[in-house]
Design a protein around this motif. Sequence first.
Motif, short mmCIF file in Angstrom:
data_model
loop_
_atom_site.label_atom_id
_atom_site.label_comp_id
_atom_site.label_asym_id
_atom_site.label_seq_id
_atom_site.Cartn_x
_atom_site.Cartn_y
_atom_site.Cartn_z
N ALA A 198 7.21 -7.20 -4.04
CA ALA A 198 7.51 -7.40 -2.63
C ALA A 198 8.56 -6.33 -1.94
N TYR A 199 8.97 -5.23 -2.77
CA TYR A 199 9.99 -4.24 -2.45
C TYR A 199 9.44 -2.92 -2.76
N ALA A 200 8.26 -2.84 -2.40
CA ALA A 200 7.19 -1.44 -3.01
C ALA A 200 8.15 -0.38 -2.15
N VAL A 201 8.37 -0.40 -1.05
CA VAL A 201 8.85 0.76 -0.21
C VAL A 201 10.39 0.52 0.06
N HIS A 202 11.20 -0.52 -0.47
CA HIS A 202 12.52 -0.72 0.10
C HIS A 202 13.66 0.05 -0.78
N THR A 203 13.78 0.88 -0.43
CA THR A 203 14.58 1.80 -1.30
C THR A 203 16.08 1.86 -0.73
N LEU A 204 17.20 2.30 -1.60
CA LEU A 204 18.47 2.10 -1.19
C LEU A 204 18.76 3.66 -1.38
N THR A 205 17.88 4.57 -1.71
CA THR A 205 18.13 6.00 -1.80
C THR A 205 17.15 6.80 -0.98
N GLU A 206 17.33 8.21 -0.89
CA GLU A 206 16.35 8.77 -0.36
C GLU A 206 15.00 8.92 -0.79
N THR A 207 14.69 8.57 -2.08
CA THR A 207 13.53 8.47 -2.75
C THR A 207 13.15 7.19 -3.34
N LEU A 208 11.81 7.06 -3.52
CA LEU A 208 11.44 5.84 -4.09
C LEU A 208 11.28 6.02 -5.59
N ASP A 209 11.61 4.78 -6.35
CA ASP A 209 11.01 4.72 -7.78
C ASP A 209 9.74 4.83 -7.86
N ASP A 210 9.09 5.47 -8.90
CA ASP A 210 7.79 5.41 -9.21
C ASP A 210 7.36 4.19 -9.99
N LEU A 211 6.23 3.82 -9.51
CA LEU A 211 5.52 2.59 -10.44
C LEU A 211 4.08 2.91 -10.50
N VAL A 212 3.76 2.63 -11.79
CA VAL A 212 2.37 2.83 -12.14
C VAL A 212 1.51 2.04 -11.45
N ASN A 213 0.19 2.39 -10.81
CA ASN A 213 -0.66 1.57 -10.14
C ASN A 213 -1.26 0.41 -11.19
N PHE A 214 -0.76 -0.85 -11.17
CA PHE A 214 -1.09 -1.81 -12.05
C PHE A 214 -2.55 -2.18 -11.88
N MET A 215 -3.28 -2.11 -10.71
CA MET A 215 -4.75 -2.38 -10.86
C MET A 215 -5.36 -1.31 -11.29
N ASP A 216 -5.09 -0.15 -11.11
CA ASP A 216 -5.83 0.97 -11.76
C ASP A 216 -5.54 0.89 -13.20
N ALA A 217 -4.31 0.41 -13.73
CA ALA A 217 -4.07 0.40 -15.14
C ALA A 217 -5.02 -0.49 -15.83
N CYS A 218 -5.06 -1.64 -15.15
CA CYS A 218 -5.88 -2.71 -15.52
C CYS A 218 -7.39 -2.53 -15.80
N ALA A 219 -7.76 -1.69 -14.78
CA ALA A 219 -9.18 -1.05 -14.84
C ALA A 219 -9.52 -0.29 -16.01
N ARG A 220 -8.54 0.65 -15.95
CA ARG A 220 -8.76 1.66 -17.34
C ARG A 220 -8.42 0.75 -18.32
N ALA A 221 -7.96 -0.11 -18.53
CA ALA A 221 -7.73 -0.94 -19.93
C ALA A 221 -8.74 -1.83 -20.12
#
Lengths: 408, 408
Positions: A198-221
């Motif tokens: 829900a908060y993918a791009v909702h930063t309170l700083t000048e940069t965004l936290d990184d989040l591993v792409n979960f759909m890709d990770a599931c596919a890889r796994a």
Amino acid sequence: MKAAGRELNLTRGKPATEQVALSDALLTAVTGRADCLAEDGTDCTNYYGSPQGLIETRRLFAPIMGAPPEQILIGNNSSLALMHDAVVFALLTGARDGGEPWSRSRTPIAFLCPAPGYDRHFSICEQYGIRMIPVRLTGHGPNMDDVERLVADPQIKGMWCVPKYSNPTGETYAPETVERLARMPAAADDFRVFWDNAYAVHTLTETLDDLVNFMDACARAGHPDRALIFASTSKITYAQAGLGLFAASPTNMAWYLKRLASRTIGPDKLNQLRHARMFGDAAAIDRHMQRQRRLIAPKFQAVQDVFRARLGSTGAARWTEPRGGYFISLDVMEGCAKRVAMLAKDCGVAVVPAGRTFPYGRDPNDTNLRIAPTFPPIEEVRQAAQAMATCTLLAVTEKLLRDRGVND
Amino acid sequence: MKAAGRELNLTRGKPATEQVALSDALLTAVTGRADCLAEDGTDCTNYYGSPQGLIETRRLFAPIMGAPPEQILIGNNSSLALMHDAVVFALLTGARDGGEPWSRSRTPIAFLCPAPGYDRHFSICEQYGIRMIPVRLTGHGPNMDDVERLVADPQIKGMWCVPKYSNPTGETYAPETVERLARMPAAADDFRVFWDNAYAVHTLTETLDDLVNFMDACARAGHPDRALIFASTSKITYAQAGLGLFAASPTNMAWYLKRLASRTIGPDKLNQLRHARMFGDAAAIDRHMQRQRRLIAPKFQAVQDVFRARLGSTGAARWTEPRGGYFISLDVMEGCAKRVAMLAKDCGVAVVPAGRTFPYGRDPNDTNLRIAPTFPPIEEVRQAAQAMATCTLLAVTEKLLRDRGVND
């Protein structure tokens, strides 16, 4: 404070008027007949075109969803509705073609619920009799040892996750957490993670936290159908007049579309067109979110300043300093949250009822309060934070006196 | 005809571009921040307000819904979605508070399906394993002797009705039919009639057919919660970018809202505001529908003219002459509908697959074809009707030859 007769509201994550006004170009993005044609020629004021929504709008949100446009569906104004419907489809028809409907299970199925979490996720489970099992959050996602142990039970069919700037704790899942969620064996072969980004791009700083792409990770796994990804523009453009977003594996998307066909001919494409026209590309969304940040970060800072000054080093409470999202999570001394909320209400500060951030509304330690500072003007946010600090100190003092057997 | 290589489409009830263009004032009904405030002060670009939608929009549609604004809910762009969700809520949680979920019933529940009818109603039943029992339509509604006999079975939980200018037969339920539907005892105490008044104001003449207010009739008959009333603006304003409408008794509305709360915070109110602003009052909707009529009545007339000239007094087919709605229902000689549709397809005329207007896609007599003449230009409608007439005569001739044992 009571005498001041204030009415301050910190209950829900609601944008301020200045925030929604940042998107007022939506109102004039499509004003004439010629504007109503999508890039593939679809007349957005008439039936048809893909039930997944306009291709240009799916392309626009593809980076946020971490999926190609073909694996994205854009619904109407609510991502919660998309999640609800996915649960309903699984309950009544099975989570995959040919699967057993979850509602036919002899023993009640269950969802893992990282807590504190989003109360409306929990409401879906409660409404449909899905047992909820709370899982502790660690500051970088759910306790994965617990999660891995629990999913060995075949009755565990699902899990709610808000993986980035989580509601309400603000934490972002660490790479190892995401990989373990993708990799872990689950006893239920139709186990699904409801990944509410829900908060993918909702930063309170000048940069965004990184989040591993979960759909890709599931596919890889080797678990390509484990992930159901959700997001929305409710806190990007217009709340309740924006777009709900859904991404899934090709198999899951086909599963969803087949069932959706009995529900609707398709979403309102005109609003999708407005969004595509206003933003143009994903970089414009990032710039837009920096404008949002400049409006709301000072409000979060105001709460931090008050809490640090009033509660810092008192031992009465701990609270989060989020890098994004919409909330500050306040943990007061055990057994005090309900009392703090009641005292706050008495002096005109509305907060979400204590406990609401936990499954069944039961905070086992009566400790968590969720603070949503975006909507009120900053001066009111400051006053409300002062009130919350005072109420916290009062409630904690009462408790300490009580613990020592001193009744007042 | 095949050599002409035409592509003519009579499949779905889709408005022509000139029809949707009649509502282009929607595009500029709300263009600035000050326009976004509803009459109760709700900022329609932000969260909240009633989950039932804007009061001014509910008031606008109250005459169409035959219910006071308090008993109306306005959803997003699809009334089918509202019906689907009502079925889902009943399946998973019971059709009333404390009732047994329909999906828990030991023997499968069933719906009565006046046929020919709307295929998407039947799809909802089929998807969720609700048995469908066809009921014959008489020209003034379903055969009520059959209906009254069937609802003595407690497994009959619901019934689909398109009571006015029915899809596809065009018939309007007679007063006595509506009263009997309201009055009849039903063995299931949670029996519900899904009253899809999709064509409430969609006249092809200068006046509207009268239809008894079903919700009032149910209340008078002591069955206040029997009626669930639906309509939409899909064929009034913008198709797929309009409003879905729902009305129910206070008890049913509370039932629906309670369940809806887990699905969404509320509908897109901005589009509701656009509709309220554009129309202002119900009389404006009537004037608007007369403009719609002037665009589409000639297309219906063109089909009548061709059919009368080509098929009249041949005995090959009968067809409806609707006073409203979106369809002409063509009944060809028994056993010929599939063949007509195939021949039509071969010469470039797409019609809905034969049988689709019946539960499970099975027309017991293989006789019914639904013709939707609104979308194509009138010259194409005429060509398509000519093709349909030719294909009908050809298929019927084939059959008659076959019946006489003459193989060609």
